[in-house]
Design a protein around this motif. Structure first.
Motif, PDB file in Angstrom:
ATOM      1  N   ILE A 130       1.019  34.703   0.039  1.00 56.47           N
ATOM      2  CA  ILE A 130       0.393  33.698   0.893  1.00 56.47           C
ATOM      3  C   ILE A 130       0.899  33.938   2.313  1.00 56.47           C
ATOM      4  O   ILE A 130       2.102  34.101   2.538  1.00 56.47           O
ATOM      5  N   ALA A 131      -0.015  34.005   3.264  1.00 62.07           N
ATOM      6  CA  ALA A 131       0.342  34.305   4.650  1.00 62.07           C
ATOM      7  C   ALA A 131       0.479  33.022   5.463  1.00 62.07           C
ATOM      8  O   ALA A 131      -0.339  32.109   5.335  1.00 62.07           O
ATOM      9  N   ILE A 132       1.529  32.960   6.265  1.00 63.58           N
ATOM     10  CA  ILE A 132       1.681  31.879   7.241  1.00 63.58           C
ATOM     11  C   ILE A 132       2.239  32.494   8.520  1.00 63.58           C
ATOM     12  O   ILE A 132       2.827  33.574   8.497  1.00 63.58           O
ATOM     13  N   ALA A 133       2.049  31.822   9.631  1.00 58.64           N
ATOM     14  CA  ALA A 133       2.668  32.276  10.874  1.00 58.64           C
ATOM     15  C   ALA A 133       4.151  31.905  10.850  1.00 58.64           C
ATOM     16  O   ALA A 133       4.544  30.931  10.202  1.00 58.64           O
ATOM     17  N   GLU A 134       4.959  32.688  11.541  1.00 55.06           N
ATOM     18  CA  GLU A 134       6.398  32.432  11.591  1.00 55.06           C
ATOM     19  C   GLU A 134       6.659  31.006  12.091  1.00 55.06           C
ATOM     20  O   GLU A 134       6.330  30.672  13.231  1.00 55.06           O
ATOM     21  N   PRO A 135       7.236  30.139  11.255  1.00 52.83           N
ATOM     22  CA  PRO A 135       7.414  28.730  11.638  1.00 52.83           C
ATOM     23  C   PRO A 135       8.240  28.521  12.900  1.00 52.83           C
ATOM     24  O   PRO A 135       8.032  27.547  13.625  1.00 52.83           O
ATOM     25  N   ARG A 136       9.161  29.427  13.193  1.00 53.23           N
ATOM     26  CA  ARG A 136      10.009  29.249  14.375  1.00 53.23           C
ATOM     27  C   ARG A 136       9.240  29.483  15.670  1.00 53.23           C
ATOM     28  O   ARG A 136       9.619  28.962  16.721  1.00 53.23           O
ATOM     29  N   ASN A 137       8.174  30.267  15.607  1.00 54.33           N
ATOM     30  CA  ASN A 137       7.414  30.604  16.810  1.00 54.33           C
ATOM     31  C   ASN A 137       6.059  29.920  16.896  1.00 54.33           C
ATOM     32  O   ASN A 137       5.529  29.725  17.991  1.00 54.33           O
TER      33      ASN A 137
END
Length: 253
Positions: A130-137
């Motif tokens: 499952i793909a997500i964007a880097e939560p920190r950025n």
């Protein structure tokens, strides 16, 4: 009341001051809003004579670049925190910051039938990645992590090596669109078309994540501060821009 509100918007847009000469406005725009702004850029150029030069990426990366002197005039973030921080730290022009859109995350697969209408695919955990964007950025990545955490599946997915993190929501969309990941959390605006949403999707209930308020601000190092202000006034008040933002799948304040 709706008629009165719309009338006021039209009058405000019509009252925007004309600029003395055409300007190039360099815009750092969060990846989720890039497609929408690409469509709006020629309309703003026709209305003002100014041109928009767009750079797309993650809000966190743009924040770092701006504090290190990157030559942008305007910052359209995917969150409200970073523009506020830039203003507090002296990098942004006070009084220019506002919420231009309320973002909506969506669990999406390019393949029909992969994502069900209730999001049960997440708890069934039968997919490889499952793909997500880097939560920190990326705020959309943070929202995705929040949804998965509240559903009680985040720890198992991450420890199982199933979470593929992209540098931005743009990269995450590419991962899902190309099939590198079977499904992933992207912005609704990235997949919504006039014909609907291709593939399969689930829009999580808003109580599963913190609202994604997206703020814009003029930067102090802008080559032409007045031109940058003019653009943000147009984006905020013009009926054309407001309709385009809503049609793309965003909410408005």
């Amino acid at each position: 009341m709706k008629f009165l509100s719309r009338t006021l918007v039209v009058l405000t847009a019509a009252a925007l001051p004309a600029l003395a000469s055409a300007a190039e406005i360099k815009v750092a725009v969060a990846a989720n809003f890039h497609g929408t702004l690409q469509k709006l850029a020629p309309q703003y150029a026709a209305a003002s004579g100014n041109t928009l030069t767009l750079s797309s990426g993650s809000s966190g990366q743009f924040y770092t670049q701006i504090t290190n002197g990157a030559p942008f005039d305007v910052f359209l973030s995917a969150d409200a925190e970073r523009p506020a921080k830039l203003e507090q730290e002296g990098y942004a022009v006070e009084g220019t910051r506002f919420i231009y859109a309320i973002g909506v995350p969506v669990l999406w697969s390019a393949t029909p039938g992969v994502v069900d209408s209730e999001g049960k695919v997440l708890t069934e955990n039968k997919f490889k990645h499952i793909a997500i964007a880097e939560p920190r950025n990326a705020p959309y990545g943070a929202a995705a992590q929040e949804v998965l955490t509240k559903l009680g599946v985040w720890d198992a997915l991450e420890s199982g090596g199933k979470v593929a993190k992209g540098n931005s929501i743009g990269q995450t969309h590419s991962q899902v669109a190309t099939g590198a990941a079977e499904l992933g959390f992207v912005a609704l605006a990235q997949v919504k078309t006039p014909e609907g949403i291709p593939g399969s999707h689930w829009i999580p209930p808003s109580d599963l994540y913190t609202p994604i308020a997206q703020a814009a601000v003029v930067l102090k190092r802008a080559d032409d501060v007045e031109a940058a202000k003019h653009f943000l006034n147009w984006l905020r008040n013009d009926p054309v821009s407001r309709k385009a933002i809503e049609d793309a799948g965003y909410g408005l304040e």
